[in-house]
Design an enzyme around this catalytic site. Structure first.
Site, PDB file in Angstrom:
ATOM      1  N   HIS A  15       0.837  -1.192   0.000  1.00  0.00           N
ATOM      2  CA  HIS A  15       0.000   0.000   0.000  1.00  0.00           C
ATOM      3  C   HIS A  15       0.874   1.245   0.000  1.00  0.00           C
ATOM      4  O   HIS A  15       2.095   1.178   0.151  1.00  0.00           O
ATOM      5  CB  HIS A  15      -0.971   0.004   1.185  1.00  0.00           C
ATOM      6  CG  HIS A  15      -0.326   0.168   2.529  1.00  0.00           C
ATOM      7  ND1 HIS A  15      -1.018   0.545   3.649  1.00  0.00           N
ATOM      8  CD2 HIS A  15       0.952   0.008   2.947  1.00  0.00           C
ATOM      9  CE1 HIS A  15      -0.211   0.608   4.690  1.00  0.00           C
ATOM     10  NE2 HIS A  15       0.993   0.284   4.285  1.00  0.00           N
ATOM     11  N   CYS A  34       5.970   5.554   4.571  1.00  0.00           N
ATOM     12  CA  CYS A  34       4.737   4.925   4.092  1.00  0.00           C
ATOM     13  C   CYS A  34       4.157   5.637   2.877  1.00  0.00           C
ATOM     14  O   CYS A  34       3.184   5.176   2.291  1.00  0.00           O
ATOM     15  CB  CYS A  34       3.703   4.870   5.212  1.00  0.00           C
ATOM     16  SG  CYS A  34       4.228   3.847   6.596  1.00  0.00           S
ATOM     17  N   HIS A  40       4.881   0.027  -0.629  1.00  0.00           N
ATOM     18  CA  HIS A  40       5.668  -0.809   0.277  1.00  0.00           C
ATOM     19  C   HIS A  40       4.718  -1.861   0.840  1.00  0.00           C
ATOM     20  O   HIS A  40       3.501  -1.709   0.777  1.00  0.00           O
ATOM     21  CB  HIS A  40       6.311   0.013   1.400  1.00  0.00           C
ATOM     22  CG  HIS A  40       5.327   0.571   2.376  1.00  0.00           C
ATOM     23  ND1 HIS A  40       4.537   1.662   2.091  1.00  0.00           N
ATOM     24  CD2 HIS A  40       4.981   0.170   3.617  1.00  0.00           C
ATOM     25  CE1 HIS A  40       3.759   1.914   3.129  1.00  0.00           C
ATOM     26  NE2 HIS A  40       4.001   1.023   4.068  1.00  0.00           N
TER      27      HIS A  40
END
Length: 138
Positions: A15, A34, A40
Site C-alpha cells: 500500500h 509509508c 511498500h
C-alpha cells in the site's frame, strides 16, 4: 455464559499512504516512509475474535472451521498479495491505513456472524503496530 473464540490469519499486501490533494512535501511529512510512490508491503497478522453464548448442544460459541473458511474466502483471498491502493476499489479513495483496513475487514465479516455475537478484528501491521476494531460507531 459468554466466551470468546479466536482465529489467527495472515496475508501480505502492499500500500501507499497518500492524499492526492496534499503536496508531496506534506504527504512526506505526515506519512514518511509509508508515502513511498512505489508502494511498500507488510506481512499482516489478523486475529478475529467472536464472543457469544456457549451453545449447550455443540459446546461452541462458533464453529472455528466455519470462521476459518470465512476468513479465507472474504479476507485472505481478497487481500493477499494485492496492492490495496490499486487492486481494491474500496481503497481507490480511502487511504489504506491499518485502521481503515481493520474497519474494512470487520465490515466484510460482520454479515456472516450471527447478530447475537460480538466481533472484534485485531490487525498487526508490524510486530509493534496494531489496531483493534469492535464496530463502535457503525
Amino acid at each position: 455464559m459468554r466466551l470468546t473464540v479466536s482465529r489467527v490469519a495472515h496475508f501480505n499486501a502492499a500500500h501507499r499512504l497518500h492524499r492526492k490533494e496534499w503536496s508531496d512535501e506534506k504527504n512526506q511529512l505526515i506519512f514518511g516512509k509509508c508515502n513511498n510512490p512505489n508502494y511498500h508491503g507488510h506481512n499482516y497478522e489478523l486475529i478475529v475474535h467472536v464472543t457469544g453464548e456457549l451453545d449447550p448442544e455443540t459446546g461452541f460459541v462458533m464453529d472455528l472451521k466455519i470462521l476459518s473458511d470465512l476468513i479465507k474466502s472474504e479476507i485472505e483471498d481478497v487481500l493477499d498479495h494485492k496492492n490495496l491502493n490499486l487492486d481494491l476499489k474500496e481503497f481507490a479513495e480511502l487511504i489504506p491505513t491499518a485502521e481503515n483496513i481493520a474497519v474494512f475487514i470487520w465490515k466484510k465479516l460482520r454479515p456472516f456472524i450471527d447478530n447475537d455475537k460480538d466481533l472484534e478484528v485485531v490487525l498487526y501491521e508490524t510486530n509493534r503496530n496494531y489496531v483493534s476494531f469492535k464496530g463502535e460507531g457503525i
